[in-house]
Design a protein around this motif. Structure first.
Motif, PDB file in Angstrom:
ATOM      1  N   LEU B   7      47.357  44.714  39.433  1.00 44.64           N
ATOM      2  CA  LEU B   7      46.349  45.691  39.767  1.00 44.64           C
ATOM      3  C   LEU B   7      46.690  45.460  41.399  1.00 44.64           C
ATOM      4  O   LEU B   7      46.227  44.772  42.116  1.00 44.64           O
ATOM      5  N   PRO B   9      45.945  48.440  44.064  1.00 44.54           N
ATOM      6  CA  PRO B   9      45.499  49.673  44.250  1.00 44.54           C
ATOM      7  C   PRO B   9      45.483  50.154  45.737  1.00 44.54           C
ATOM      8  O   PRO B   9      44.648  50.099  46.575  1.00 44.54           O
ATOM      9  N   ARG B  33      38.914  44.270  48.511  1.00 37.40           N
ATOM     10  CA  ARG B  33      37.846  45.285  48.583  1.00 37.40           C
ATOM     11  C   ARG B  33      36.671  44.684  48.785  1.00 37.40           C
ATOM     12  O   ARG B  33      36.321  43.293  48.531  1.00 37.40           O
ATOM     13  N   LEU B  35      32.757  43.943  48.726  1.00 41.90           N
ATOM     14  CA  LEU B  35      31.682  43.749  47.627  1.00 41.90           C
ATOM     15  C   LEU B  35      30.307  44.103  48.298  1.00 41.90           C
ATOM     16  O   LEU B  35      29.543  44.915  47.706  1.00 41.90           O
ATOM     17  N   ILE B  39      31.533  40.437  52.648  1.00 42.35           N
ATOM     18  CA  ILE B  39      31.851  39.707  51.275  1.00 42.35           C
ATOM     19  C   ILE B  39      33.013  40.659  50.772  1.00 42.35           C
ATOM     20  O   ILE B  39      32.623  41.687  50.461  1.00 42.35           O
ATOM     21  N   TYR B  40      34.174  39.760  50.488  1.00 37.64           N
ATOM     22  CA  TYR B  40      35.079  40.426  49.973  1.00 37.64           C
ATOM     23  C   TYR B  40      35.760  39.923  48.639  1.00 37.64           C
ATOM     24  O   TYR B  40      35.772  38.722  48.464  1.00 37.64           O
ATOM     25  N   SER B  41      36.052  40.802  47.754  1.00 32.97           N
ATOM     26  CA  SER B  41      36.836  40.185  46.592  1.00 32.97           C
ATOM     27  C   SER B  41      38.368  40.343  46.788  1.00 32.97           C
ATOM     28  O   SER B  41      38.840  41.234  47.730  1.00 32.97           O
ATOM     29  N   ILE B  42      38.961  39.214  46.763  1.00 35.48           N
ATOM     30  CA  ILE B  42      40.387  39.030  46.666  1.00 35.48           C
ATOM     31  C   ILE B  42      41.278  39.624  45.518  1.00 35.48           C
ATOM     32  O   ILE B  42      41.067  38.775  44.575  1.00 35.48           O
ATOM     33  N   LEU B  43      42.010  40.561  45.712  1.00 37.63           N
ATOM     34  CA  LEU B  43      42.726  40.986  44.518  1.00 37.63           C
ATOM     35  C   LEU B  43      44.129  40.335  44.300  1.00 37.63           C
ATOM     36  O   LEU B  43      44.397  39.328  45.391  1.00 37.63           O
ATOM     37  N   PRO B  44      44.700  40.427  43.282  1.00 38.19           N
ATOM     38  CA  PRO B  44      45.898  39.634  43.053  1.00 38.19           C
ATOM     39  C   PRO B  44      46.916  39.352  44.252  1.00 38.19           C
ATOM     40  O   PRO B  44      47.519  38.375  44.412  1.00 38.19           O
ATOM     41  N   LEU B  47      45.169  37.356  46.828  1.00 39.10           N
ATOM     42  CA  LEU B  47      45.292  36.019  46.684  1.00 39.10           C
ATOM     43  C   LEU B  47      46.603  35.303  46.840  1.00 39.10           C
ATOM     44  O   LEU B  47      46.894  34.087  47.070  1.00 39.10           O
ATOM     45  N   ARG B  51      47.070  31.874  48.787  1.00 40.43           N
ATOM     46  CA  ARG B  51      47.555  30.790  48.371  1.00 40.43           C
ATOM     47  C   ARG B  51      48.687  30.081  48.973  1.00 40.43           C
ATOM     48  O   ARG B  51      48.964  28.836  49.024  1.00 40.43           O
ATOM     49  N   THR B 137      35.275  27.475  49.864  1.00 37.30           N
ATOM     50  CA  THR B 137      34.375  28.654  50.181  1.00 37.30           C
ATOM     51  C   THR B 137      32.953  28.243  51.234  1.00 37.30           C
ATOM     52  O   THR B 137      32.464  27.471  50.911  1.00 37.30           O
ATOM     53  N   GLU B 154      31.280  35.312  53.495  1.00 30.48           N
ATOM     54  CA  GLU B 154      31.860  34.394  52.786  1.00 30.48           C
ATOM     55  C   GLU B 154      33.321  34.332  52.928  1.00 30.48           C
ATOM     56  O   GLU B 154      33.899  35.012  52.994  1.00 30.48           O
TER      57      GLU B 154
END
Lengths: 569, 569
Positions: B7, B9, B33, B35, B39-44, B47, B51, B137, B154
């Motif tokens: 994914l 995008p 992205r 949220l 506050i963010y979603s970490i996409l693949p 990440l 990492r 976190t 976050e």
């Protein structure tokens, strides 16, 4: 690593609130410490174990095409309102207001967040199927947190979500996940069963749990001793009885006085009948109001089966004051004859004749009740909780066994529950808008480690399966200030580390007895005891934690054999 | 990995609220992205980068004896009340009530939790020093979250804490940490400076920040062009001026009418003097009440320097209504002559003669003010913010430069601030109870990745330093449905993966232009372009992202050279 440099605060005594062995041993072995009820700090040794569980999970998720991501722990209320769970989830959802008084929650699960991402970013069937996962912290505000990390409030979970064009595709991924989950728990060295399960609050159409068998388990696992069928107790099907109700018996309906006799035991004792001659009537409540469920007097009604039969959103036993306010019925004397509520009966009830029920009057029961003649029943179904020794419905001759189990994993086919509510669609081959089909798949990381301890311990401490051990080998010099011992211990440490073995060198000046006790408590699979007497003979002692066997071996030759000895454990 | 299974995008347009390039590019490259605000979603893909940063940090923390652990995000209020920060931390602390109405917070930092663990588990000097860290976190409820993951609410942080028997030991670990931090940011491929810093709300006696130089930075970094001294602007010392106040000048004190002239510009324009002939008087407030700070009219008062001079808990400019309520003084016309408040002056003020100040009356100023004759000053100190071109106080002839910087790391000697408040002690060699001495050390994981983008990008997208790239190599088949191209691409993928190179194979059926654009946007260090024409010549094209250089090379021979080409980048 050197023991003296690690924070490993072992304890002689377990905390007074620790009820299960894994909780006791994780605290005693210096793996965890409680910060608040259900909230634990993971100390260095504990983290090493959890990271091993995580890495096994990660490898198996990647093997089935999973993509790792990392979603926020703090989630906006709006998404939960969209899915309908904001009101439904109750007090287990930790609700939070930020500085601007906007409502959020600390995610107990991530269906809403991931569905929101996918509905924004996925447009075409060509992007499907999609398997996304994360290993991340959740919070569930349990009423009664207990058992250490096994039922904590803040805990680490692997949660995966899959998105599909159709049911067939989600079923294929579901099968892949079964394989992956079996691999994970096998690799963790666990004795477990995959069982059919109810979908619960997550919702969806189909689900399996992975249960580690252990007497401390909070769940009951039902399995057939012949065909291998296995299920959660909530879900386990009873063998069907004849579809046709029994004909009416010989007795006619009669009201008898049963003063003060409210329970099954009391009534049957008073009337001198066996409990299988009585029909138990339970009043329950769901979103549509009150209803009654009937089971034989010696059975337990299973509210989850009834909820599934009704397809309602929620169902629980009605409170006594609610029953009396809404119906005026006398609790303890309620029965199905002329009951002004919808009645649902377990299959077995249809086969009964001449039975006893409450008469809907204080201090009175009916005798001679007949199913066909006297009862008006909305629907009949499998509504009772199965019991050990019940015949298996899936084979001939098999009977149910029941064991305690710890749920370490749970997989679901969700269908379109969330994608419908949140309008998550995609364009199919013909450019037509379709709804995404979903699955979700969870593993409790800390719970898996705790379950491993429940299955692998003795009176001295933990007996780690090699793949989860914080270190595979501990080197125990009898006296590290002795030059020859120190030299041999350092050699062994360097050599084994060079072979890729994870070694802890206990370089502390403590008494040997203390070091032995800690080694047994923490549960390293192999102990290398290095002392001056054996060294003079060119030998060291090798002790295996799980068998307790110990033998001397030529040093340093034995070192090269350690990796294969570990593999063989 | 195959592009079609990930994914990613990517977007042509950046979100409208994205102000800095790293925010724009992380969203456009499909790494993150939003949220909710901050506050963010970490996409693949994101990440994978985070990492890598985490792993570099982990290795360097382990190298200085750090032990990794994992502390809860939800912390009980009681611990924060013990340290005194529950009331002090303000709205940035996300406060939470659980189902039993007990108070908690989502940890913005973990001094309290770790000090609580250590005071319970550490008893003897023999267990010291101890360096504990986690990668975890945090939540800080920023008033105005911005710049994507750079100033989110976050976010992932590495926080380390060290515990010591004495100041000498914490200084030694502090020096180790400097080395470790320099290694981390060097290994991440960043151009950074270690600068002296103020300890801020964390408290403590001594601190350094690690600043990545970038025009979008929120902080100002001051450094000397000659001796290399570097500091945060808040902390940077001005060169001391003569310790003796200047003698009184020729003028006598006179009140002049300055109707409506409230600012330095207005007053100096009105009186036709230069700003260095005026003394600016600022009214501030701290826990003891109101006070005044004096700087030359062309300077800025630095409240942090004044706070440190006073040793007070907090200090900020007083609100206009507070000044008027408590003193009745007319804001805009306040001056130090006969001021009924304690007065603190910057060194430079002591060297002024015949200057102008407010007259503490509306529409009036004094002229001919003399420091010695007219002012009653509690204390004199270095109170002004330094400026570009100021002489360096640490060498002869050097002058200050000022650049923008992004704070990616911050290290502190805390001393006994927390161990005193929370009674965290140990027994020394003589069995005497002593207080633990502490240090703490933080790195923003997401911010480090974002800072790398701020320094490494062009108009096409990100130009990843090799150590942080989500994949080191992208394989771009011009047409993956062409058999020869597919075979060569698959060979390259397998071969490079076998060499330990992280490869993404762009197997999508999209137009080649789309694939090229995505490759440039995401910023893989090397691109292998595989097309039928080159293949016929036994060649493929290799393009280097950071130089834009491209050349054909013999295939498959070039593959074995890729690892060394990556090392050389």
């Amino acid at each position: 690593m050197r023991y003296s440099q690690l924070l490993i605060p072992t304890l002689k005594e377990a905390p007074s609130d620790a009820e299960v062995i894994s909780h006791k041993l994780m605290v005693r072995a210096g793996m965890i410490r409680q910060l608040a009820s259900g909230i634990y700090s993971i100390l260095p040794l504990g983290l090493r174990v959890l990271r091993k569980v995580e890495q096994i999970i990660r490898e198996e998720m990647n093997a089935v095409g999973g993509q790792e991501m990392f979603l926020p722990s703090i989630q906006p209320a709006e998404l939960w309102q969209e899915s309908g769970r904001w009101d439904f989830y109750g007090k287990e959802l930790l609700r939070i207001k930020d500085r601007h008084d906007r409502e959020f929650c600390y995610g107990p699960t991530h269906e809403e967040v991931i569905t929101d991402i996918v509905r924004r970013e996925v447009r075409s069937y060509r992007q499907l199927p999609l398997v996304l996962y994360q290993i991340q912290t959740k919070f569930r505000d349990e009423v009664r947190p207990r058992f250490g990390v096994m039922r904590g409030r803040e805990f680490t979970m692997k949660d995966a979500y899959s998105f599909h064009a159709n049911e067939q595709s989600v079923q294929a991924t579901y099968e892949d996940m079964k394989t992956a989950y079996n691999n994970v728990f096998r690799r963790c060295g666990l004795d477990f069963k995959m069982v059919e399960a109810d979908s619960g609050t997550i919702g969806g159409s189909f689900s399996h749990e992975f249960m580690v068998l252990a007497s401390s388990g909070e769940d009951a696992v039902v399995f057939c001793d012949a065909c291998g069928y296995a299920s959660n107790l909530e879900k386990a099907a009873a063998r069907a009885v004849s579809g046709t109700p029994a004909s009416n018996g010989a007795e006619s309906l009669a009201e008898v006085s049963t003063p003060g006799q409210k329970t099954v035991d009391a009534v049957t004792g008073f009337l001198k009948i066996t409990p299988d001659k009585l029909v138990k009537t339970l009043i329950l409540e769901n979103e549509n109001g009150l209803l009654a469920g009937l089971v034989r007097g010696d059975r337990q009604l299973n509210p989850i089966k009834l909820k599934n039969l009704l397809g309602c959103e929620w169902l629980h036993p009605a409170a006594e004051n609610v029953i009396q306010e809404k119906t005026g019925l006398p609790v303890g004397y309620v029965g199905p004859v002329n009951l002004p509520l919808p009645v649902y009966a377990d299959h077995e009830v249809t086969q009964m004749q001449d039975f006893v029920t409450g008469a809907n009057k204080i201090d009175a029961h009916f005798t001679g009740v007949q199913f066909a003649r006297d009862l008006k029943v909305e629907q009949v179904g499998d509504l009772r909780t199965v019991e050990e020794g019940d015949p298996c419905p899936h084979c001939d001759g098999g009977v149910y066994q029941i064991r305690r189990g710890i749920e370490v994993g749970h997989i679901f086919v969700l269908g379109t529950k969330y994608s419908d509510a949140m309008k998550a669609g995609y364009l199919d081959e013909n450019g037509k808008e379709k709804t995404l089909v979903m699955g979700c798949y969870g593993i409790g990381v800390g719970r898996t480690a705790a379950a491993a301890i429940e299955q692998n311990h003795d009176d001295k401490g933990i007996v780690w399966p090699v793949p989860l051990a914080p270190f595979q080998v501990v080197i125990l010099p009898t006296n590290y200030s002795d030059d020859a011992v120190k030299a041999a211990a350092d050699t062994a440490y360097r050599h084994l580390t060079g072979l890729g073995v994870e070694v802890l060198l206990d370089d502390r000046s403590d008494r040997l007895g203390v070091k032995f006790k800690d080694a047994e408590l923490i549960g390293f699979p192999l102990q290398l005891v290095i002392g001056p007497k054996n060294l003079e003979q060119g030998e060291i002692e090798l002790k295996t934690r799980n068998t307790g066997e110990s033998a001397t071996h030529p040093f340093p030759a034995i070192l090269d054999r350690i990796p294969s000895l570990l593999d063989a454990l």
